[in-house]
Scaffold this motif. Sequence first.
Motif, short mmCIF file in Angstrom:
data_model
loop_
_atom_site.label_atom_id
_atom_site.label_comp_id
_atom_site.label_asym_id
_atom_site.label_seq_id
_atom_site.Cartn_x
_atom_site.Cartn_y
_atom_site.Cartn_z
N LYS A 2 0.71 -1.25 0.28
CA LYS A 2 -0.10 -0.24 0.13
C LYS A 2 0.64 1.40 0.03
O LYS A 2 1.83 1.42 0.77
CB LYS A 2 -0.85 0.06 1.35
CG LYS A 2 -2.38 0.76 1.14
CD LYS A 2 -3.10 0.51 2.13
CE LYS A 2 -3.99 -0.20 1.94
NZ LYS A 2 -5.37 -0.05 3.16
N PHE A 3 0.60 2.20 -0.75
CA PHE A 3 1.29 3.43 -1.00
C PHE A 3 0.38 4.56 -0.85
O PHE A 3 -1.07 4.33 -0.98
CB PHE A 3 2.02 3.55 -2.31
CG PHE A 3 3.08 2.26 -2.51
CD1 PHE A 3 4.35 2.87 -2.16
CD2 PHE A 3 2.98 1.17 -2.94
CE1 PHE A 3 5.30 1.98 -2.30
CE2 PHE A 3 3.78 0.38 -3.19
CZ PHE A 3 5.26 0.76 -2.77
N ILE A 31 1.47 7.75 11.49
CA ILE A 31 1.80 8.72 10.48
C ILE A 31 1.68 10.17 11.02
O ILE A 31 0.84 10.50 11.82
CB ILE A 31 0.82 8.68 9.26
CG1 ILE A 31 1.27 9.41 7.87
CG2 ILE A 31 -0.73 8.79 9.56
CD1 ILE A 31 0.71 9.05 6.56
N THR A 36 -3.10 14.77 2.54
CA THR A 36 -3.17 13.60 1.45
C THR A 36 -3.37 14.32 0.17
O THR A 36 -4.45 14.88 -0.02
CB THR A 36 -4.24 12.81 1.70
OG1 THR A 36 -3.98 12.24 3.21
CG2 THR A 36 -4.34 11.54 0.93
N SER A 40 -4.36 6.13 -0.40
CA SER A 40 -3.75 4.78 -0.54
C SER A 40 -4.16 4.12 -1.64
O SER A 40 -5.26 3.99 -2.22
CB SER A 40 -3.95 4.14 0.89
OG SER A 40 -5.14 3.68 1.04
N LEU A 150 4.71 7.55 0.40
CA LEU A 150 4.90 6.84 1.35
C LEU A 150 4.25 5.16 1.15
O LEU A 150 3.68 5.09 -0.08
CB LEU A 150 3.82 7.24 2.60
CG LEU A 150 3.96 8.79 2.87
CD1 LEU A 150 2.83 9.08 3.92
CD2 LEU A 150 5.46 9.01 3.23
N TYR A 151 4.82 4.38 1.93
CA TYR A 151 4.38 3.09 2.05
C TYR A 151 3.92 2.49 3.51
O TYR A 151 4.51 3.23 4.44
CB TYR A 151 5.19 2.12 1.32
CG TYR A 151 6.71 1.88 1.91
CD1 TYR A 151 6.82 0.81 2.71
CD2 TYR A 151 7.67 2.69 2.07
CE1 TYR A 151 8.01 0.43 3.46
CE2 TYR A 151 9.06 2.57 2.51
CZ TYR A 151 9.11 1.44 3.37
OH TYR A 151 10.07 1.26 3.84
N GLN A 152 3.06 1.56 3.48
CA GLN A 152 2.46 1.25 4.69
C GLN A 152 3.44 -0.12 5.18
O GLN A 152 3.51 -0.94 4.23
CB GLN A 152 1.18 0.71 4.72
CG GLN A 152 0.53 0.59 6.16
CD GLN A 152 -0.93 0.55 5.92
OE1 GLN A 152 -1.46 0.09 5.18
NE2 GLN A 152 -1.68 1.13 6.99
N SER A 157 2.03 1.34 10.49
CA SER A 157 2.60 2.60 10.10
C SER A 157 2.99 2.92 8.75
O SER A 157 3.09 1.97 7.99
CB SER A 157 3.80 2.58 11.19
OG SER A 157 4.80 1.96 10.63
N TRP A 158 3.18 4.37 8.35
CA TRP A 158 3.52 4.50 7.09
C TRP A 158 4.81 5.22 7.43
O TRP A 158 5.47 5.95 8.27
CB TRP A 158 2.55 5.55 6.51
CG TRP A 158 1.06 5.45 6.38
CD1 TRP A 158 0.20 4.89 7.19
CD2 TRP A 158 0.66 4.59 5.11
NE1 TRP A 158 -0.77 4.45 6.62
CE2 TRP A 158 -0.60 4.33 5.35
CE3 TRP A 158 1.30 4.69 3.72
CZ2 TRP A 158 -1.23 3.86 4.28
CZ3 TRP A 158 0.70 4.17 2.77
CH2 TRP A 158 -0.76 3.82 2.68
N THR A 159 5.62 4.95 6.22
CA THR A 159 7.01 5.51 6.21
C THR A 159 7.36 6.05 4.64
O THR A 159 6.74 5.67 3.88
CB THR A 159 8.13 4.53 6.74
OG1 THR A 159 9.42 5.39 6.80
CG2 THR A 159 8.45 3.46 5.64
N TYR A 161 8.94 6.41 1.19
CA TYR A 161 9.51 5.50 0.45
C TYR A 161 10.30 6.42 -0.52
O TYR A 161 11.63 6.12 -0.81
CB TYR A 161 8.44 4.90 -0.70
CG TYR A 161 9.13 4.12 -1.73
CD1 TYR A 161 9.26 2.78 -1.52
CD2 TYR A 161 9.32 4.56 -2.98
CE1 TYR A 161 9.74 1.92 -2.50
CE2 TYR A 161 9.80 4.00 -4.09
CZ TYR A 161 9.98 2.35 -3.88
OH TYR A 161 10.55 1.76 -4.88
#
Length: 169
Positions: A2-3, A31, A36, A40, A150-152, A157-159, A161
Amino acid sequence: MKFGIVIFPSKKIQDFANSMRRRYDPHYALIPPHVTLKSSFEATEEEIKEIANKLDSIARNFRPVNIKITKIGSFKPVNNVIYLKVESPEELEKLHNELNATFDGNQEYNFVPHITIGQKMSDDEHSDVYGSLRMTKVQFEDTADRIHLLYQLDNGSWTVYETFRLGKE
């Protein structure tokens, strides 16, 4: 995997949002406060490389975006979300539209630029919290000069990419 694609506001705005999110947003730890741009979506490792290349080109065609936050709003009756309203300059709208046109434009809701500060509340809790928070004086201006892909992670949690600078260098 998921992004998502977001703008992170300045630390000052994040600190202000987090002072409320700590209490009212169960996603607080997952996050940081964000706007946004693209909800996602699913993509494979191979697909995300191509998406990142397209994002890089899109980002180069947009200047940094000035954003103003002047009030606290709510999406009620659609859902019990309380947010910092981001005044939507034309450039932010165009960036959002370009991203959605390029990457499967299906979106659940209309684009309302915001930073969530409370969600997943009962009707009564939402009414109480929004009733007191909407009186809060809010006045921020910021310039967003980058967007983040971002990716999950498995823990929800999201970080980041990859980060893309807006504008030509």
